[in-house]
Scaffold this motif. Sequence first.
Motif, PDB file in Angstrom:
ATOM      1  N   MET A 187       0.689  -1.161   0.158  1.00  0.00           N
ATOM      2  CA  MET A 187       0.050   0.125   0.216  1.00  0.00           C
ATOM      3  C   MET A 187       0.960   1.221   0.044  1.00  0.00           C
ATOM      4  SD  MET A 187      -3.314  -0.746   0.043  1.00  0.00           S
ATOM      5  CE  MET A 187      -4.038   0.715   0.968  1.00  0.00           C
ATOM      6  N   PRO A 188       0.671   2.233  -0.845  1.00  0.00           N
ATOM      7  CA  PRO A 188       1.313   3.432  -0.916  1.00  0.00           C
ATOM      8  C   PRO A 188       0.992   4.220   0.176  1.00  0.00           C
ATOM      9  CG  PRO A 188      -0.672   3.620  -2.383  1.00  0.00           C
ATOM     10  CD  PRO A 188      -0.486   2.226  -2.012  1.00  0.00           C
ATOM     11  N   GLU A 189       1.886   5.191   0.748  1.00  0.00           N
ATOM     12  CA  GLU A 189       1.910   5.771   2.155  1.00  0.00           C
ATOM     13  C   GLU A 189       0.853   6.982   1.577  1.00  0.00           C
ATOM     14  OE1 GLU A 189       3.081   5.684   5.150  1.00  0.00           O
ATOM     15  OE2 GLU A 189       3.576   3.603   4.336  1.00  0.00           O
ATOM     16  N   PRO A 190      -0.116   7.422   2.793  1.00  0.00           N
ATOM     17  CA  PRO A 190      -1.186   8.403   2.509  1.00  0.00           C
ATOM     18  C   PRO A 190      -0.299   9.821   2.357  1.00  0.00           C
ATOM     19  CG  PRO A 190      -1.160   7.729   4.723  1.00  0.00           C
ATOM     20  CD  PRO A 190      -0.307   6.761   3.975  1.00  0.00           C
ATOM     21  N   THR A 191      -0.982  10.666   1.446  1.00  0.00           N
ATOM     22  CA  THR A 191      -0.651  12.012   1.691  1.00  0.00           C
ATOM     23  C   THR A 191      -0.973  12.724   2.963  1.00  0.00           C
ATOM     24  OG1 THR A 191      -0.344  12.041  -0.956  1.00  0.00           O
ATOM     25  CG2 THR A 191      -0.341  14.054   0.361  1.00  0.00           C
ATOM     26  N   THR A 192      -0.122  13.492   3.740  1.00  0.00           N
ATOM     27  CA  THR A 192      -0.590  14.240   5.030  1.00  0.00           C
ATOM     28  C   THR A 192       0.007  15.504   4.915  1.00  0.00           C
ATOM     29  OG1 THR A 192       1.289  13.215   6.118  1.00  0.00           O
ATOM     30  CG2 THR A 192      -0.591  11.931   6.359  1.00  0.00           C
ATOM     31  N   PHE A 193      -0.733  16.479   5.555  1.00  0.00           N
ATOM     32  CA  PHE A 193      -0.291  17.861   5.577  1.00  0.00           C
ATOM     33  C   PHE A 193      -0.024  18.263   7.051  1.00  0.00           C
ATOM     34  CE2 PHE A 193      -3.189  17.387   1.903  1.00  0.00           C
ATOM     35  CZ  PHE A 193      -2.244  17.979   0.937  1.00  0.00           C
ATOM     36  N   PRO A 194       1.347  18.392   7.502  1.00  0.00           N
ATOM     37  CA  PRO A 194       1.601  18.746   8.574  1.00  0.00           C
ATOM     38  C   PRO A 194       1.253  19.930   9.058  1.00  0.00           C
ATOM     39  CG  PRO A 194       3.453  19.268   7.403  1.00  0.00           C
ATOM     40  CD  PRO A 194       2.801  18.542   6.357  1.00  0.00           C
ATOM     41  N   GLY A 195       0.653  20.188  10.111  1.00  0.00           N
ATOM     42  CA  GLY A 195       0.344  21.670  10.735  1.00  0.00           C
ATOM     43  C   GLY A 195      -1.342  21.778  11.101  1.00  0.00           C
ATOM     44  N   THR A 196      -1.930  22.841  11.597  1.00  0.00           N
ATOM     45  CA  THR A 196      -3.072  22.860  12.146  1.00  0.00           C
ATOM     46  C   THR A 196      -4.030  23.274  11.171  1.00  0.00           C
ATOM     47  OG1 THR A 196      -1.943  23.504  14.231  1.00  0.00           O
ATOM     48  CG2 THR A 196      -4.475  24.042  14.059  1.00  0.00           C
ATOM     49  N   VAL A 197      -5.330  22.536  10.947  1.00  0.00           N
ATOM     50  CA  VAL A 197      -6.409  22.893  10.444  1.00  0.00           C
ATOM     51  C   VAL A 197      -7.107  24.095  10.913  1.00  0.00           C
ATOM     52  CG1 VAL A 197      -8.587  22.277   9.480  1.00  0.00           C
ATOM     53  CG2 VAL A 197      -6.604  20.644   9.692  1.00  0.00           C
ATOM     54  N   GLU A 198      -7.021  25.157  10.097  1.00  0.00           N
ATOM     55  CA  GLU A 198      -7.647  26.496  10.546  1.00  0.00           C
ATOM     56  C   GLU A 198      -9.011  26.784  10.166  1.00  0.00           C
ATOM     57  OE1 GLU A 198      -4.283  29.157  12.310  1.00  0.00           O
ATOM     58  OE2 GLU A 198      -4.859  29.847  10.109  1.00  0.00           O
ATOM     59  N   TRP A 199      -9.212  26.250   8.903  1.00  0.00           N
ATOM     60  CA  TRP A 199     -10.707  26.448   8.870  1.00  0.00           C
ATOM     61  C   TRP A 199     -10.838  25.336   7.307  1.00  0.00           C
ATOM     62  CZ3 TRP A 199     -12.711  28.019   3.684  1.00  0.00           C
ATOM     63  CH2 TRP A 199     -12.166  28.818   3.110  1.00  0.00           C
ATOM     64  N   SER A 200     -11.982  24.590   7.180  1.00  0.00           N
ATOM     65  CA  SER A 200     -12.145  23.936   6.148  1.00  0.00           C
ATOM     66  C   SER A 200     -13.861  24.066   5.474  1.00  0.00           C
ATOM     67  CB  SER A 200     -12.217  22.565   6.360  1.00  0.00           C
ATOM     68  OG  SER A 200     -12.478  21.475   5.304  1.00  0.00           O
ATOM     69  N   GLY A 201     -14.051  24.184   4.195  1.00  0.00           N
ATOM     70  CA  GLY A 201     -15.246  24.370   3.823  1.00  0.00           C
ATOM     71  C   GLY A 201     -15.202  24.681   2.087  1.00  0.00           C
ATOM     72  N   GLU A 202     -16.182  25.744   1.877  1.00  0.00           N
ATOM     73  CA  GLU A 202     -16.320  25.976   0.531  1.00  0.00           C
ATOM     74  C   GLU A 202     -15.734  27.727   0.341  1.00  0.00           C
ATOM     75  OE1 GLU A 202     -20.142  25.315  -0.931  1.00  0.00           O
ATOM     76  OE2 GLU A 202     -20.063  23.261  -0.161  1.00  0.00           O
ATOM     77  N   ASN A 203     -15.256  28.174  -0.746  1.00  0.00           N
ATOM     78  CA  ASN A 203     -14.870  29.466  -0.964  1.00  0.00           C
ATOM     79  C   ASN A 203     -14.970  29.887  -2.408  1.00  0.00           C
ATOM     80  OD1 ASN A 203     -11.787  31.559  -0.584  1.00  0.00           O
ATOM     81  ND2 ASN A 203     -14.230  32.230  -0.293  1.00  0.00           N
ATOM     82  N   PRO A 204     -16.001  29.718  -3.035  1.00  0.00           N
ATOM     83  CA  PRO A 204     -16.246  30.128  -4.655  1.00  0.00           C
ATOM     84  C   PRO A 204     -16.218  31.656  -4.541  1.00  0.00           C
ATOM     85  CG  PRO A 204     -18.387  29.684  -3.615  1.00  0.00           C
ATOM     86  CD  PRO A 204     -17.340  29.114  -2.524  1.00  0.00           C
ATOM     87  N   GLY A 205     -15.509  32.197  -5.740  1.00  0.00           N
ATOM     88  CA  GLY A 205     -15.509  33.581  -5.896  1.00  0.00           C
ATOM     89  C   GLY A 205     -15.501  34.246  -7.216  1.00  0.00           C
ATOM     90  N   ILE A 206     -15.746  35.317  -7.141  1.00  0.00           N
ATOM     91  CA  ILE A 206     -15.786  36.121  -8.494  1.00  0.00           C
ATOM     92  C   ILE A 206     -15.181  37.299  -8.676  1.00  0.00           C
ATOM     93  CG2 ILE A 206     -17.736  37.140 -10.021  1.00  0.00           C
ATOM     94  CD1 ILE A 206     -20.030  35.160  -9.130  1.00  0.00           C
ATOM     95  N   SER A 207     -14.360  37.606  -9.456  1.00  0.00           N
ATOM     96  CA  SER A 207     -13.541  38.815  -9.534  1.00  0.00           C
ATOM     97  C   SER A 207     -13.574  39.319 -10.897  1.00  0.00           C
ATOM     98  CB  SER A 207     -12.082  38.563  -8.989  1.00  0.00           C
ATOM     99  OG  SER A 207     -11.821  37.886  -7.696  1.00  0.00           O
ATOM    100  N   LEU A 208     -14.008  40.582 -11.054  1.00  0.00           N
ATOM    101  CA  LEU A 208     -14.489  40.983 -12.225  1.00  0.00           C
ATOM    102  C   LEU A 208     -13.572  42.139 -12.835  1.00  0.00           C
ATOM    103  CD1 LEU A 208     -18.404  40.648 -12.084  1.00  0.00           C
ATOM    104  CD2 LEU A 208     -16.615  38.888 -12.945  1.00  0.00           C
ATOM    105  N   LYS A 209     -13.478  42.500 -14.034  1.00  0.00           N
ATOM    106  CA  LYS A 209     -12.608  43.257 -14.456  1.00  0.00           C
ATOM    107  C   LYS A 209     -13.281  44.027 -15.767  1.00  0.00           C
ATOM    108  CE  LYS A 209      -7.618  42.477 -13.261  1.00  0.00           C
ATOM    109  NZ  LYS A 209      -6.401  42.479 -13.743  1.00  0.00           N
TER     110      LYS A 209
END
Length: 203
Positions: free
Chosen positions: A1-23
Amino acid sequence: MPEPTTFPGTVEWSGENPGISLKESPDGPFVSLASFFRVVLSPHGRGHALVLMQSPQEANPPAERANYLLHDNEALARYLVSDFVSNFGSYKGLPGLAGLTYRKLDSVVASGDPGSAYKETLKAGALDVELAWSGLGKAFCFALPPDKSATGRHWMPSLFVGCSEASITVNGRKLPGKPVPRQVAGQTITTAMLAFSETWIRT
């Protein structure tokens, strides 16, 4: 089994962040901005927030072109602006961020299909806002390392869906501008996108 990908550190927030930036032109300034958050985990709990900038270049615009922070969790909303939005490329250094008008949300409704056309509809008192994304492309998943993330200190795994067209409508008035091309993780999308399964992990 391959090793899982992990991210060291502290989860600060999780969710959704769709955006619209217009010019109005590809080499011009951003004239209309919306960054929407649906947060499922954070130090301040769950909640929704929308940074809506009708006058990004003005700290004190007239009421009909005010810049707003719509929210149902004020502590979370302030945290997102101070620690994250203020570092986003489209928002960094904008005078409008200093004069946001805070309004309590009455409702938030997601509709449509992220595979074709999608909307977020928000109501805050007399303010009705519709964010719309269309011409949606293929979803792709990536993880930005801290030195490539907006803050410079967070891992950011996320799922993005780029789009060709997007609009911000406030009380029936469509804000000016169009999304322009940009590169993200080797993909050509625009400055409007859906961002799901987004997590910010502080190193």
